[in-house]
Design a protein around this motif. Structure first.
Motif, short mmCIF file in Angstrom:
data_model
loop_
_atom_site.label_atom_id
_atom_site.label_comp_id
_atom_site.label_asym_id
_atom_site.label_seq_id
_atom_site.Cartn_x
_atom_site.Cartn_y
_atom_site.Cartn_z
N ALA A 157 0.57 -1.16 -0.11
CA ALA A 157 -0.08 0.06 -0.07
C ALA A 157 0.85 1.42 -0.20
O ALA A 157 0.53 2.06 -1.01
CB ALA A 157 -0.97 0.18 1.35
N PHE A 158 1.57 0.99 1.02
CA PHE A 158 2.73 2.80 0.86
C PHE A 158 3.81 2.58 -0.56
O PHE A 158 4.33 3.23 -0.71
CB PHE A 158 3.87 2.48 2.04
CG PHE A 158 3.45 3.48 3.60
CD1 PHE A 158 2.86 4.73 3.67
CD2 PHE A 158 2.46 1.97 4.46
CE1 PHE A 158 2.70 5.36 4.66
CE2 PHE A 158 1.80 2.33 5.41
CZ PHE A 158 1.30 3.54 5.76
N ALA A 159 3.83 1.20 -0.52
CA ALA A 159 5.05 1.64 -2.15
C ALA A 159 3.89 2.05 -3.27
O ALA A 159 5.26 2.12 -4.21
CB ALA A 159 5.66 0.28 -2.89
N GLY A 160 2.54 1.81 -3.34
CA GLY A 160 2.01 2.35 -4.38
C GLY A 160 0.61 3.43 -4.09
O GLY A 160 0.92 4.80 -3.84
N ILE A 161 -0.56 2.74 -3.49
CA ILE A 161 -1.95 3.66 -3.93
C ILE A 161 -1.50 4.48 -2.37
O ILE A 161 -1.90 6.18 -2.88
CB ILE A 161 -2.73 3.00 -3.38
CG1 ILE A 161 -3.10 2.22 -4.27
CG2 ILE A 161 -3.93 4.23 -3.00
CD1 ILE A 161 -4.14 1.41 -3.94
N LEU A 162 -1.14 4.67 -1.50
CA LEU A 162 -0.16 5.53 -0.43
C LEU A 162 0.75 6.74 -0.49
O LEU A 162 0.99 7.57 0.19
CB LEU A 162 -0.50 4.78 1.31
CG LEU A 162 -1.20 4.21 1.76
CD1 LEU A 162 -1.36 3.47 2.67
CD2 LEU A 162 -3.11 5.19 1.89
#
Ligand code: AMP
Ligand code: FE
Ligand code: FE
Ligand code: ZN
Length: 287
Positions: A157-162
């Motif tokens: 999630a942190f590597a992408g959307i967030l």
């Protein structure tokens, strides 16, 4: 005589009172299982986990230091200031943490609204992943994305959307680091900059500003942390030596939310002693 805080010290641990996944007692139990003998609970912007953590630390024969990781901001940088052994009833500090936590809620709702334009995610999904009253952060949104089957884990999630580059990110209110250091120090605590030299968007504050923090009473730097760069650690050690500051090492454990393991980095007994000597706002609980 051995110090009452002999053995490995891990001074940066999170519970579900912020974005860790476990209750404070379980965090202390996990720390003990990993060989930690002195532990601090440092939830983001709140102190409500202290009592449970202190009790669990005692049950496990550990020394406990009350702490917090105060959110701050220098220009575009997110800066985290660890506070130890301050007075949790200090009015100015309480007012500031309430303001931060309040704004974090509206900000998380804005991020979810942004994400909801492209993915099947609503605010209730985040509420379902958050312990009542906890300091809300992007990790809770990550957990909601996992529950929806959109990503595999928080890391993804942190590597992408967030990640801010994806365009869903929104900032939240936070005081500048100088204010954060003063608030903690004025409440009788010791302020330590958390993970000051990570790579990427949280790149280190300018040296001249760090000098201002030191002049304002900054106690030290968290140097041994998995996200600090090796070059940055060397620079910080030089600054710490020049100003006779405290240096710490810690895991930044978040339960299942991050790969970090309790005790993966530790703080020396000498530095724990200096933290305790310097503080006047609250007391450590010795084993
Ligand atoms: P926020 O304060 O809401 O912007 O969220 C930042 C928090 O997210 C930090 O306190 C970290 O604990 C957590 N975090 C940052 N990067 C990651 C990651 N890659 N995986 C899991 N948690 C992360
Ligand atoms: Fe966190
Ligand atoms: Fe942090
Ligand atoms: Zn942390």
């Amino acid at each position: 005589m051995a110090h009452r805080f002999a053995g490995p010290a891990d001074l940066h641990l999170h519970s579900n009172h912020s974005d860790g996944t476990q209750p404070p007692a379980e965090v202390m139990r996990q720390a003990h299982l990993h060989g930690v003998r002195t532990a601090a609970l440092t939830d983001h912007d709140r102190t409500t986990g202290w009592a449970e953590a202190a009790q669990a630390a005692a049950a496990n024969g550990m020394t406990f230091l009350p702490g917090m990781e105060l959110s701050a901001k220098h220009e575009w940088r997110s800066v985290h200031v660890l506070g130890y052994l301050f007075d949790p009833g200090d009015a100015a500090l309480q007012a500031e943490t309430e303001r931060i936590r309040g704004d974090r809620i509206g900000r998380a709702e804005r991020i979810v609204r942004n994400i909801g334009r492209d993915y099947d995610l609503v605010w209730d999904d985040v509420v379902a992943q958050t312990t009542a009253g906890a300091t809300v952060g992007r990790p809770h949104i990550a957990d909601a994305l996992v529950a929806r089957g959109i990503v595999r884990d928080r890391t993804e999630a942190f590597a992408g959307i967030l990640h801010p580059r994806e365009g869903y990110y929104e900032p939240h209110y936070a005081p500048d680091p100088l204010t954060a250091v003063r608030l903690i120090t004025d409440a009788g605590g010791v302020a330590v900059i958390a993970h000051p030299v990570t790579s990427g968007r949280d790149r280190m504050m300018p040296l001249a500003y760090i000098e201002q923090l030191i002049a304002a009473g900054l106690g030290g730097f968290e140097i041994d942390h998995r996200e600090n760069t090796e070059q940055g650690k060397r620079l910080l050690r030089d600054i710490a030596r020049a100003h006779d500051l405290i240096v710490t090492g810690s895991s930044d454990y978040h339960g299942e939310g991050k790969p970090n393991v309790p005790g993966e980095n530790t703080t020396s007994e000498e530095m724990v002693a200096r933290l305790i000597d310097r503080a006047s706002g609250s007391s450590p609980q010795f084993a």
